[in-house]
Design a protein around this motif. Structure first.
Motif, PDB file in Angstrom:
ATOM      1  N   GLU A 176      50.747  46.969  53.112  1.00 10.19           N
ATOM      2  CA  GLU A 176      51.906  46.467  52.369  1.00 10.19           C
ATOM      3  C   GLU A 176      51.533  45.282  51.476  1.00 10.19           C
ATOM      4  N   ASP A 177      50.444  44.580  51.812  1.00 12.76           N
ATOM      5  CA  ASP A 177      50.008  43.412  51.050  1.00 12.76           C
ATOM      6  C   ASP A 177      48.909  43.732  50.032  1.00 12.76           C
ATOM      7  N   TRP A 178      48.491  44.986  49.943  1.00 13.87           N
ATOM      8  CA  TRP A 178      47.440  45.344  48.995  1.00 13.87           C
ATOM      9  C   TRP A 178      47.967  45.237  47.565  1.00 13.87           C
ATOM     10  N   PRO A 179      47.175  44.693  46.662  1.00 16.09           N
ATOM     11  CA  PRO A 179      47.619  44.578  45.274  1.00 16.09           C
ATOM     12  C   PRO A 179      47.672  45.952  44.587  1.00 16.09           C
ATOM     13  N   ARG A 180      48.699  46.139  43.788  1.00 12.43           N
ATOM     14  CA  ARG A 180      48.879  47.407  43.075  1.00 12.43           C
ATOM     15  C   ARG A 180      49.266  47.119  41.632  1.00 12.43           C
ATOM     16  N   ASP A 181      48.939  48.048  40.750  1.00 16.77           N
ATOM     17  CA  ASP A 181      49.326  47.913  39.354  1.00 16.77           C
ATOM     18  C   ASP A 181      50.753  48.425  39.164  1.00 16.77           C
ATOM     19  N   ALA A 182      51.226  48.420  37.930  1.00 16.75           N
ATOM     20  CA  ALA A 182      52.611  48.805  37.633  1.00 16.75           C
ATOM     21  C   ALA A 182      52.922  50.239  38.054  1.00 16.75           C
ATOM     22  N   GLU A 183      51.909  51.113  38.095  1.00 13.63           N
ATOM     23  CA  GLU A 183      52.111  52.510  38.496  1.00 13.63           C
ATOM     24  C   GLU A 183      51.958  52.712  40.000  1.00 13.63           C
ATOM     25  N   GLY A 184      51.652  51.637  40.735  1.00 20.46           N
ATOM     26  CA  GLY A 184      51.496  51.750  42.176  1.00 20.46           C
ATOM     27  C   GLY A 184      50.089  52.072  42.640  1.00 20.46           C
ATOM     28  N   ASN A 185      49.137  52.106  41.698  1.00 19.87           N
ATOM     29  CA  ASN A 185      47.746  52.381  42.062  1.00 19.87           C
ATOM     30  C   ASN A 185      47.087  51.126  42.638  1.00 19.87           C
ATOM     31  N   LEU A 186      46.195  51.333  43.575  1.00 23.54           N
ATOM     32  CA  LEU A 186      45.461  50.236  44.180  1.00 23.54           C
ATOM     33  C   LEU A 186      44.719  49.448  43.107  1.00 23.54           C
ATOM     34  N   LYS A 187      44.761  48.125  43.198  1.00 27.20           N
ATOM     35  CA  LYS A 187      44.118  47.257  42.213  1.00 27.20           C
ATOM     36  C   LYS A 187      43.286  46.207  42.948  1.00 27.20           C
ATOM     37  N   MET A 188      42.103  46.617  43.384  1.00 26.95           N
ATOM     38  CA  MET A 188      41.218  45.713  44.107  1.00 26.95           C
ATOM     39  C   MET A 188      40.660  44.657  43.158  1.00 26.95           C
ATOM     40  N   ALA A 189      40.174  43.566  43.746  1.00 27.36           N
ATOM     41  CA  ALA A 189      39.636  42.455  42.965  1.00 27.36           C
ATOM     42  C   ALA A 189      38.300  42.019  43.551  1.00 27.36           C
ATOM     43  N   ASN A 190      37.693  41.071  42.897  1.00 27.92           N
ATOM     44  CA  ASN A 190      36.452  40.467  43.383  1.00 27.92           C
ATOM     45  C   ASN A 190      36.554  38.968  43.134  1.00 27.92           C
ATOM     46  N   SER A 191      37.533  38.342  43.785  1.00 29.41           N
ATOM     47  CA  SER A 191      37.826  36.926  43.579  1.00 29.41           C
ATOM     48  C   SER A 191      37.075  36.065  44.584  1.00 29.41           C
ATOM     49  N   ARG A 192      37.047  34.776  44.297  1.00 26.63           N
ATOM     50  CA  ARG A 192      36.393  33.811  45.171  1.00 26.63           C
ATOM     51  C   ARG A 192      37.121  33.745  46.520  1.00 26.63           C
ATOM     52  N   LEU A 193      36.348  33.755  47.598  1.00 22.78           N
ATOM     53  CA  LEU A 193      36.894  33.578  48.947  1.00 22.78           C
ATOM     54  C   LEU A 193      36.666  32.123  49.351  1.00 22.78           C
ATOM     55  N   ASP A 194      37.701  31.463  49.821  1.00 22.04           N
ATOM     56  CA  ASP A 194      37.612  30.088  50.277  1.00 22.04           C
ATOM     57  C   ASP A 194      37.011  30.078  51.683  1.00 22.04           C
ATOM     58  N   ILE A 195      35.705  29.871  51.750  1.00 23.65           N
ATOM     59  CA  ILE A 195      34.970  29.899  53.019  1.00 23.65           C
ATOM     60  C   ILE A 195      35.455  28.799  53.963  1.00 23.65           C
ATOM     61  N   GLU A 196      35.687  27.608  53.433  1.00 23.83           N
ATOM     62  CA  GLU A 196      36.125  26.497  54.282  1.00 23.83           C
ATOM     63  C   GLU A 196      37.484  26.791  54.920  1.00 23.83           C
ATOM     64  N   ALA A 197      38.406  27.363  54.150  1.00 24.70           N
ATOM     65  CA  ALA A 197      39.724  27.704  54.700  1.00 24.70           C
ATOM     66  C   ALA A 197      39.582  28.786  55.767  1.00 24.70           C
ATOM     67  N   LEU A 198      38.694  29.744  55.535  1.00 25.44           N
ATOM     68  CA  LEU A 198      38.461  30.780  56.530  1.00 25.44           C
ATOM     69  C   LEU A 198      37.884  30.163  57.811  1.00 25.44           C
ATOM     70  N   LEU A 199      36.867  29.318  57.670  1.00 22.22           N
ATOM     71  CA  LEU A 199      36.237  28.685  58.843  1.00 22.22           C
ATOM     72  C   LEU A 199      37.226  27.834  59.636  1.00 22.22           C
ATOM     73  N   ALA A 200      38.206  27.262  58.954  1.00 20.37           N
ATOM     74  CA  ALA A 200      39.224  26.440  59.635  1.00 20.37           C
ATOM     75  C   ALA A 200      40.015  27.254  60.650  1.00 20.37           C
ATOM     76  N   GLU A 201      40.021  28.577  60.491  1.00 16.14           N
ATOM     77  CA  GLU A 201      40.758  29.443  61.410  1.00 16.14           C
ATOM     78  C   GLU A 201      39.929  29.906  62.604  1.00 16.14           C
ATOM     79  N   ALA A 202      38.675  29.451  62.671  1.00 14.11           N
ATOM     80  CA  ALA A 202      37.781  29.877  63.757  1.00 14.11           C
ATOM     81  C   ALA A 202      38.172  29.268  65.103  1.00 14.11           C
ATOM     82  N   GLY A 203      38.921  28.186  65.059  1.00 16.72           N
ATOM     83  CA  GLY A 203      39.357  27.561  66.311  1.00 16.72           C
ATOM     84  C   GLY A 203      38.360  26.636  66.925  1.00 16.72           C
TER      85      GLY A 203
END
Length: 161
Positions: A134-161
């Motif tokens: 339900e959270d996957w990005p889609r274009d105006a026609e409803g087709n999947l629209k994948m990306a290759n954006s920067r991942l915030d490594i520090e924000a991800l690591l903050a969730e490691a506990g």
């Protein structure tokens, strides 16, 4: 004629040629946390998550002491390990970094978040988690629209506990 595979078909396991079985087991078990299920003497091992017979096979049958293929050649690009949620991915990333393994990339693909590295034999490894469809990005026609954006490594690591 178009053939469609059953929608519940999955890749069951990957089997890798490695040059040093013990070193490969140490990476896949000691760093990534897969459980050793079975060994075939000193030449092969089978590891998995959750008690499955094996998600990854490792062997030295034709590769003991070998070297990785040089860049620019065909072969496996990477094996992707799907984690159930962002926290589990963050914990895996933390173990990788604590083991001194360098990341080769990280991306937010819209449908997933992923980090990329190599195992000790130079085989590519992707560690990722999927977003809900339900959270996957889609274009105006409803087709999947994948990306290759920067991942915030520090924000991800903050969730490691």
């Amino acid at each position: 004629m178009t053939v469609t595979t059953h929608p519940e078909t999955r890749i069951g396991h990957v089997h890798l040629r490695v040059s040093d079985l013990e070193r490969a087991i140490a990476f896949y078990s000691g760093v990534l946390g897969l459980e050793l299920q079975q060994r075939y003497g000193t030449e092969a091992a089978f590891l998995s998550a959750g008690g499955y017979h094996h998600h990854i096979g490792l062997n030295t049958w034709e590769s003991k002491g070998g070297t990785p293929p040089p860049p620019g050649h065909t072969g496996l690009y990477h094996t992707a390990f799907l984690y159930p949620d962002r926290t589990a991915l963050a914990q895996a990333l933390k173990r990788v970094l604590e083991a001194g393994i360098a990341l080769e990339g990280a991306a937010d693909h819209g449908v997933s978040e992923a980090v990329y590295l190599s195992d000790p034999d130079g085989n590519g490894v992707e560690l990722y988690r999927d977003r809900t469809p339900e959270d996957w990005p889609r274009d105006a026609e409803g087709n999947l629209k994948m990306a290759n954006s920067r991942l915030d490594i520090e924000a991800l690591l903050a969730e490691a506990g």
